[in-house]
Design an enzyme around this catalytic site. Structure first.
Site, PDB file in Angstrom:
ATOM      1  N   GLY A  52       0.778  -1.235   0.000  1.00 11.80           N
ATOM      2  CA  GLY A  52       0.000   0.000   0.000  1.00 11.80           C
ATOM      3  C   GLY A  52       0.813   1.289   0.000  1.00 11.80           C
ATOM      4  N   GLU A 107       3.542   4.255   5.938  1.00 13.07           N
ATOM      5  CA  GLU A 107       2.358   3.391   5.818  1.00 13.07           C
ATOM      6  C   GLU A 107       1.284   4.119   5.011  1.00 13.07           C
ATOM      7  OE1 GLU A 107       0.914   0.708   5.609  1.00 13.07           O
ATOM      8  OE2 GLU A 107       0.482  -0.115   7.593  1.00 13.07           O
ATOM      9  N   ASP A 108       0.391   3.357   4.384  1.00 11.79           N
ATOM     10  CA  ASP A 108      -0.691   3.978   3.630  1.00 11.79           C
ATOM     11  C   ASP A 108      -1.827   4.450   4.545  1.00 11.79           C
ATOM     12  OD1 ASP A 108      -1.432   1.365   4.262  1.00 11.79           O
ATOM     13  OD2 ASP A 108      -2.090   0.831   2.249  1.00 11.79           O
ATOM     14  N   ASP A 111      -5.439   2.046  10.657  1.00  8.35           N
ATOM     15  CA  ASP A 111      -6.830   1.719  10.952  1.00  8.35           C
ATOM     16  C   ASP A 111      -6.925   1.335  12.434  1.00  8.35           C
ATOM     17  OD1 ASP A 111      -9.496   1.216   9.893  1.00  8.35           O
ATOM     18  OD2 ASP A 111      -9.057  -0.908   9.980  1.00  8.35           O
ATOM     19  N   PHE A 160     -14.168   3.355   3.538  1.00 11.05           N
ATOM     20  CA  PHE A 160     -13.188   2.541   2.844  1.00 11.05           C
ATOM     21  C   PHE A 160     -12.641   3.321   1.649  1.00 11.05           C
ATOM     22  CE2 PHE A 160     -11.314  -0.871   0.434  1.00 11.05           C
ATOM     23  CZ  PHE A 160     -10.726  -1.617   1.440  1.00 11.05           C
ATOM     24  N   ASP A 167      -5.608  -0.409  -2.037  1.00 11.73           N
ATOM     25  CA  ASP A 167      -6.427  -1.331  -2.836  1.00 11.73           C
ATOM     26  C   ASP A 167      -7.747  -1.708  -2.191  1.00 11.73           C
ATOM     27  OD1 ASP A 167      -5.137  -2.970  -0.758  1.00 11.73           O
ATOM     28  OD2 ASP A 167      -6.001  -4.664  -1.852  1.00 11.73           O
ATOM     29  N   ARG A 173      -5.250   0.336  -7.045  1.00 10.41           N
ATOM     30  CA  ARG A 173      -4.022   0.980  -6.552  1.00 10.41           C
ATOM     31  C   ARG A 173      -3.554   2.059  -7.528  1.00 10.41           C
ATOM     32  NH1 ARG A 173      -2.019  -2.205  -2.283  1.00 10.41           N
ATOM     33  NH2 ARG A 173      -2.401  -4.440  -2.463  1.00 10.41           N
TER      34      ARG A 173
HETATM   35  P1  IMP Z   1      -4.459  -1.874  10.910  1.00  9.11           P
HETATM   36  O1  IMP Z   1      -4.086  -0.460  11.300  1.00  9.11           O
HETATM   37  O2  IMP Z   1      -3.574  -2.898  11.555  1.00  9.11           O
HETATM   38  O3  IMP Z   1      -5.904  -2.151  11.175  1.00  9.11           O
HETATM   39  O4  IMP Z   1      -4.236  -2.101   9.369  1.00  9.11           O
HETATM   40  C1  IMP Z   1      -4.148  -1.075   8.472  1.00  9.11           C
HETATM   41  C2  IMP Z   1      -4.147  -1.712   7.099  1.00  9.11           C
HETATM   42  O5  IMP Z   1      -5.464  -2.143   6.755  1.00  9.11           O
HETATM   43  C3  IMP Z   1      -3.754  -0.698   6.043  1.00  9.11           C
HETATM   44  O6  IMP Z   1      -2.368  -0.655   5.847  1.00  9.11           O
HETATM   45  C4  IMP Z   1      -4.499  -1.235   4.846  1.00  9.11           C
HETATM   46  O7  IMP Z   1      -3.754  -2.260   4.229  1.00  9.11           O
HETATM   47  C5  IMP Z   1      -5.779  -1.823   5.422  1.00  9.11           C
HETATM   48  N1  IMP Z   1      -6.857  -0.818   5.369  1.00  9.11           N
HETATM   49  C6  IMP Z   1      -7.433  -0.161   6.393  1.00  9.11           C
HETATM   50  N2  IMP Z   1      -8.377   0.692   5.969  1.00  9.11           N
HETATM   51  C7  IMP Z   1      -8.391   0.595   4.621  1.00  9.11           C
HETATM   52  C8  IMP Z   1      -9.158   1.263   3.576  1.00  9.11           C
HETATM   53  O8  IMP Z   1     -10.007   2.146   3.796  1.00  9.11           O
HETATM   54  N3  IMP Z   1      -8.869   0.876   2.304  1.00  9.11           N
HETATM   55  C9  IMP Z   1      -7.946  -0.069   1.996  1.00  9.11           C
HETATM   56  N4  IMP Z   1      -7.208  -0.698   2.925  1.00  9.11           N
HETATM   57  C10 IMP Z   1      -7.432  -0.372   4.237  1.00  9.11           C
HETATM   58 MG    MG Z   2      -0.888  -1.257   4.558  1.00 12.32          MG
END
Ligand code: IMP
Ligand code: MG
Length: 187
Positions: A52, A107-108, A111, A160, A167, A173
């Site tokens: 990402g 990081e992208d 969440d 989302f 993606d 992407r």
């Molecule tokens: P977390 O912070 O461990 O829950 O994971 C974050 C990852 O979940 C990100 O790096 C993305 O790969 C994926 N993710 C979370 N929200 C989104 C979204 O809105 N679109 C696409 N991927 C997402």
């Molecule tokens: Mg990611």
């Protein structure tokens, strides 16, 4: 392979553009300037979390005017669809030692925060000199663990998002902006 859209153009599946190419470019160069100031006389290693962060990081490093090195890590989260276990598997580790380095993780989206929390703890145990986080997007409402984010592009609500490297089911992407998808894409 699951067919998720009948449209030939990826743009046709977009519901709303949240941040345009211009808005993204402006933000990335702001972040690059701040990072340039903060990392003077440091030993900067920029670590991208694939896939990402790929496009964001490619732009970001070109707006950081400092000697730096880059590396990438691929992490996958176990049990994410059923529960946020926070157990992360490193699929592709860093190429080089980070001992004594000033690491900036790129990081992208953050969440729940569980993935980055795991990576932070893991990297700290390798004896870094310093470690900071730069994320393009942050969904603070979804956070399950406290995480200090040093550099953030945009805070967003719990929607989302796809595009600019991010993606849905490995697609979208290549959208040059950040957008939400039409609901029929998920169904
Ligand atoms: P977390 O912070 O461990 O829950 O994971 C974050 C990852 O979940 C990100 O790096 C993305 O790969 C994926 N993710 C979370 N929200 C989104 C979204 O809105 N679109 C696409 N991927 C997402
Ligand atoms: Mg990611």
């Amino acid at each position: 392979m699951t067919i998720i859209s009948n449209n030939d153009s990826v743009h046709d599946d977009v519901k709303e553009i949240l941040f345009s190419q211009d808005q993204i470019n402006k933000k990335v160069s702001e972040l690059g300037n701040i990072i340039t100031n903060d990392y003077k006389n440091k030993d900067l290693l920029v670590v991208g979390v694939l896939k990402g962060a790929n496009i964001f990081m490619s732009d970001l490093i070109r707006s950081i005017n400092l000697p730096l090195e880059i590396d990438f890590i691929v992490a996958s989260s176990y049990g994410k669809s059923t529960q946020s276990s926070g157990v992360v598997k490193i699929v592709k580790d860093l190429d080089y030692s980070i001992e004594g380095r000033d690491v900036l993780i790129v990081e992208d989206i953050i969440d729940t925060g569980l993935t980055l929390n795991y990576l932070m703890t893991n990297f700290k145990s390798r004896g870094v000199n310093s470690i900071k986080i730069c994320t393009l997007l942050d969904k603070p409402k979804r956070r399950e663990i406290e995480l200090n984010i040093d550099y953030c592009g945009f805070e967003i609500p719990d929607v989302f998002i796809v595009g600019y490297g991010i993606d849905f089911a490995e697609r979208y992407r290549n959208l040059p902006y950040l957008a939400s998808l039409k609901s029929e894409i998920y169904e």
